[in-house]
Write a protein that holds these residues in place. Structure first.
Motif, PDB file in Angstrom:
ATOM      1  N   ILE A   1       0.858  -1.192   0.000  1.00  0.00           N
ATOM      2  CA  ILE A   1       0.000   0.000   0.000  1.00  0.00           C
ATOM      3  C   ILE A   1       0.890   1.236   0.000  1.00  0.00           C
ATOM      4  O   ILE A   1       1.762   1.382   0.860  1.00  0.00           O
ATOM      5  CB  ILE A   1      -0.935   0.002   1.223  1.00  0.00           C
ATOM      6  N   LEU A   2       0.690   2.140  -0.963  1.00  0.00           N
ATOM      7  CA  LEU A   2       1.556   3.307  -1.115  1.00  0.00           C
ATOM      8  C   LEU A   2       0.977   4.576  -0.498  1.00  0.00           C
ATOM      9  O   LEU A   2       1.717   5.541  -0.299  1.00  0.00           O
ATOM     10  CB  LEU A   2       1.863   3.549  -2.592  1.00  0.00           C
ATOM     11  N   SER A   3      -0.323   4.629  -0.225  1.00  0.00           N
ATOM     12  CA  SER A   3      -0.878   5.796   0.447  1.00  0.00           C
ATOM     13  C   SER A   3      -0.220   5.963   1.809  1.00  0.00           C
ATOM     14  O   SER A   3       0.073   4.985   2.499  1.00  0.00           O
ATOM     15  CB  SER A   3      -2.395   5.652   0.626  1.00  0.00           C
ATOM     16  N   LYS A   4       0.005   7.191   2.207  1.00  0.00           N
ATOM     17  CA  LYS A   4       0.741   7.478   3.434  1.00  0.00           C
ATOM     18  C   LYS A   4       0.064   6.889   4.665  1.00  0.00           C
ATOM     19  O   LYS A   4       0.732   6.504   5.639  1.00  0.00           O
ATOM     20  CB  LYS A   4       0.922   8.987   3.591  1.00  0.00           C
ATOM     21  N   CYS A   5      -1.262   6.790   4.645  1.00  0.00           N
ATOM     22  CA  CYS A   5      -1.989   6.280   5.807  1.00  0.00           C
ATOM     23  C   CYS A   5      -1.714   4.802   6.071  1.00  0.00           C
ATOM     24  O   CYS A   5      -1.931   4.315   7.177  1.00  0.00           O
ATOM     25  CB  CYS A   5      -3.486   6.523   5.649  1.00  0.00           C
ATOM     26  N   GLY A   6      -1.268   4.055   5.048  1.00  0.00           N
ATOM     27  CA  GLY A   6      -0.822   2.685   5.240  1.00  0.00           C
ATOM     28  C   GLY A   6      -1.898   1.628   5.357  1.00  0.00           C
ATOM     29  O   GLY A   6      -1.619   0.492   5.728  1.00  0.00           O
ATOM     30  N   TRP A   7      -3.147   1.951   4.998  1.00  0.00           N
ATOM     31  CA  TRP A   7      -4.200   0.947   5.042  1.00  0.00           C
ATOM     32  C   TRP A   7      -5.102   1.100   3.826  1.00  0.00           C
ATOM     33  O   TRP A   7      -5.038   2.098   3.105  1.00  0.00           O
ATOM     34  CB  TRP A   7      -5.028   1.044   6.334  1.00  0.00           C
TER      35      TRP A   7
END
Length: 445
Positions: free
Chosen positions: A398-404
């Motif tokens: 997962i590449l979004s900063k939030c990680g989920w």
């Protein structure tokens, strides 16, 4: 920008699938032909793969400036290109809210430095910034955003005179979030009285932010647009009833009132709150299976014109709070195309329809210049997909900063192998390629 020759691709474009080669040079598509032997800096063997125009996502929240602990343009644009989205249009409920032309330009400056995908930003409308809204340049700004219902950032426009003036005088397209605030507040008060704050759960979200609240606001926006001949685009339709507010008898290029569906409203239903909880808490809410199916039917028959994500990350800590404290929204941009390809595999839409609703129509609706189609002379915004290579969403990819992701643990039936942004390879074989940066979108208005 190097020249790239894509060989033997199944090209999905403008209602048909054809086997051909594509040659790109200086960032643009220079040649499309059955066979091309032109020398190139790089050759991509696309045998067995499908070539699509890159997705254009007309609604994302990348949280920069001000909320970068949960997302930022650098991380989210990487997630976008990894998912085959080559262009995005971002919303103004950042901190500070994008309510002046100076603050709008600040966001463009950040994107010019950090975005791997092509970009545009909406100018925000508030109750008292009409003079700033009217300065918006239709040529290089995607549109004006009005929250006719409060959401993350609380940019609610609830002054009736202000709404009338914006609809009457707006120099370009208005995009609106439609939920009736009075209805939602009354529903919330009723549920709190019955269950208390601690008794509220995510499964109550579609009853609090109800179908009636959505219809009241959407129908009001449509009435205002008809009154003032406004170019109106209603975002994230979440109910079957709302789909009947729109016309499917007029060519898209001639429509004055258009609508968007989002991935989560096409995928999830209220039956999923039991397992997903706050992780599918969005505004407007995910509602019934009948609403989900009605929205898909409206996408297919032309009542709804485009598909987007409303990508809106929050941290795990925020989403793990009790329902009443957990913010609405979630990350979707990395897996939007794969989710749609799963719907193709399920026979719910065709590849040609997928491309029309997520690339062609978005470009037409916003009058994006030289993007959204695989045509000679257009920018090379392209994505190659393998329809027979499964891909499992895991925390580590997962590449979004939030990680989920709400799709964590799900195995999609298809994988993305390459993404080209303005002629540069930005993603290849599971890895980001930092070879170039996105361009500011321009509009033929």
């Amino acid at each position: 920008m190097s020249s790239i020759l894509i060989k033997s691709a199944q090209i999905v474009n403008e209602g048909k699938i054809t086997l051909a080669d594509v040659f790109t040079n200086h960032g643009r598509i220079e040649m499309i032909a059955e066979t091309i032997d032109h020398p190139a800096d790089e050759v991509i063997d696309a045998k067995g793969l499908h070539l699509l125009p890159g997705l254009i996502d007309d609604q994302v929240h990348f949280r920069e400036p001000g909320l970068t602990y949960k997302a930022d343009i650098w991380h989210e644009s990487r997630a976008a290109v990894a998912g085959g989205t080559t262009s995005f249009m971002e919303m103004p409920n950042t901190v500070p809210n994008t309510l002046t032309q100076k603050l709008l330009q600040d966001k463009y400056d950040i994107a010019a430095e950090k975005s791997l995908a092509n970009y545009s930003f909406f100018m925000g409308a508030g109750n008292d910034n009409l003079s700033e809204v009217l300065k918006t340049n239709p040529r290089d700004v995607c549109g004006i955003k009005i929250f006719m219902g409060s959401s993350t950032g609380n940019m609610l426009v609830d002054n009736e005179e202000t709404l009338e003036n914006i609809f009457k005088e707006a120099p370009t397209l208005i995009a609106v979030h439609c939920e009736d605030e009075a209805t939602i507040r009354q529903n919330l008060a009723d549920f709190k009285q019955r269950y208390g704050d601690d008794g509220l759960t995510a499964s109550m979200h579609p009853l609090i932010r109800s179908a009636e609240a959505c219809y009241l606001s959407s129908s009001k926006a449509v009435a205002l647009a008809k009154k003032h001949h406004t170019r109106l685009h209603i975002l994230h339709i979440s109910t079957e009833r709302e789909t009947h507010l729109f016309d499917n008898t007029v060519p898209l290029a001639d429509k004055r009132i258009t609508a968007e569906a989002c991935i989560h409203h096409l995928w999830f239903s209220d039956a999923d709150y039991g397992s997903k909880g706050n992780f599918i808490k969005w505004n407007p809410a995910v509602k019934t299976a009948a609403d989900r199916d009605g929205i898909l039917a409206a996408v297919l028959d032309g009542h709804i014109d485009v598909i987007a994500t409303d990508h809106a990350p929050h941290t795990l800590e925020e989403k793990n709070q009790p329902y009443s404290q957990a913010p609405s929204g979630g990350p979707l941009v990395q897996h939007a195309l794969q989710a749609l390809l799963d719907l193709v595999k399920q026979g719910k839409l065709s590849l040609e329809q997928l491309v029309q609703k997520s690339a062609h129509n978005t470009a037409t609706l916003f009058q994006v210049e030289n993007r959204g189609f695989i045509r000679e002379g257009y920018w090379a915004d392209l994505v190659l997909v393998d329809l027979n290579k499964p891909y499992t969403v895991r925390k580590e990819n997962i590449l979004s900063k939030c990680g989920w992701s709400p799709f964590e643990g799900h195995t999609f039936t298809s994988s993305i192998t390459h993404t080209l942004v303005s002629g540069n390879i930005a993603f290849r074989d599971g890895k980001i390629v930092e070879a170039g940066s996105g361009h500011r979108l321009l509009f033929n208005r």
